[in-house]
Design an enzyme around this catalytic site. Sequence first.
Site, PDB file in Angstrom:
ATOM      1  NE  ARG A 155      -4.929  -1.918   3.468  1.00  0.00           N
ATOM      2  CZ  ARG A 155      -5.949  -1.786   2.672  1.00  0.00           C
ATOM      3  NH1 ARG A 155      -6.933  -0.788   2.881  1.00  0.00           N
ATOM      4  NH2 ARG A 155      -5.775  -2.332   1.541  1.00  0.00           N
ATOM      5  CE1 TYR A 182       3.783  -6.568   4.520  1.00  0.00           C
ATOM      6  CE2 TYR A 182       3.142  -9.064   5.222  1.00  0.00           C
ATOM      7  CZ  TYR A 182       3.142  -7.942   4.346  1.00  0.00           C
ATOM      8  OH  TYR A 182       2.903  -8.265   2.870  1.00  0.00           O
ATOM      9  CG  ASP A 192      -2.071  -1.160   1.178  1.00  0.00           C
ATOM     10  OD1 ASP A 192      -2.346  -1.499  -0.118  1.00  0.00           O
ATOM     11  OD2 ASP A 192      -2.444  -1.460   2.238  1.00  0.00           O
ATOM     12  CG  ASP A 214      -4.424   2.497   5.318  1.00  0.00           C
ATOM     13  OD1 ASP A 214      -5.631   3.163   5.369  1.00  0.00           O
ATOM     14  OD2 ASP A 214      -3.909   2.001   4.652  1.00  0.00           O
TER      15      ASP A 214
END
Length: 225
Positions: free
Chosen positions: A183, A77, A49, A91
Amino acid sequence: MTENNATNSYEEGRVLLIDKPLDWTSFDVVRKLRNQIKIKKIGHAGTLDPLATGLLIICTGRFTKKINEYMAQEKEYTGSITLGATTPTFDLESEPENFLSTEGITPAMIEQATAAFTGPILQVPPIHSAIKINGQRVYELARKGKEVKLEPRPVTIFSFEITAIELPVVYFKVTCSTGTYIRSLANDFGAALGCGGYLSSLRRTRIGAFQVEDAVPMEAVRTDS
């Protein structure tokens, strides 16, 4: 290496590890490199993203055949979840809303909440995502105010580690299967704690054996060798 030889090298097939900058889309990176390298056959192995940074695998030429292979590999991540509010996009691409107090949320509760999101789980993707319904991306439908219903999908969270707690912000490290939306994980994690939450930062640090430490920033990419 001459420009022609460099172009031939990329056409034969190369894998580039890019540390994607903040606010760039994954396609922004592909488009920039396509213009620099001057070849058409180029793609990325897994979208990040715009508000995420970190490892983006770029394949050129014949190596574009490896994109699905790379996309299927385990991802890692690091990032942060801000508790006490939600956002429509899960987000910071949209404004926080539905504010609730985090008073009473203890470190023990935060640690314990990770258990429900570890292992094989069913996850509903964000409606603000690139998934297609009847040929149209759901984020386009969501932006038009149309009702979107997405079915839960099986994903696997191999590990979900809380690395620091500075309420309302919680820092984490996650390893997961392909198809996992961090997310959605942030949104669901906040819901499980009863106070809401959204993803406030994200960095992809690994795809399979590829590490972000071996990636280069966009400004360091050289196309003459």
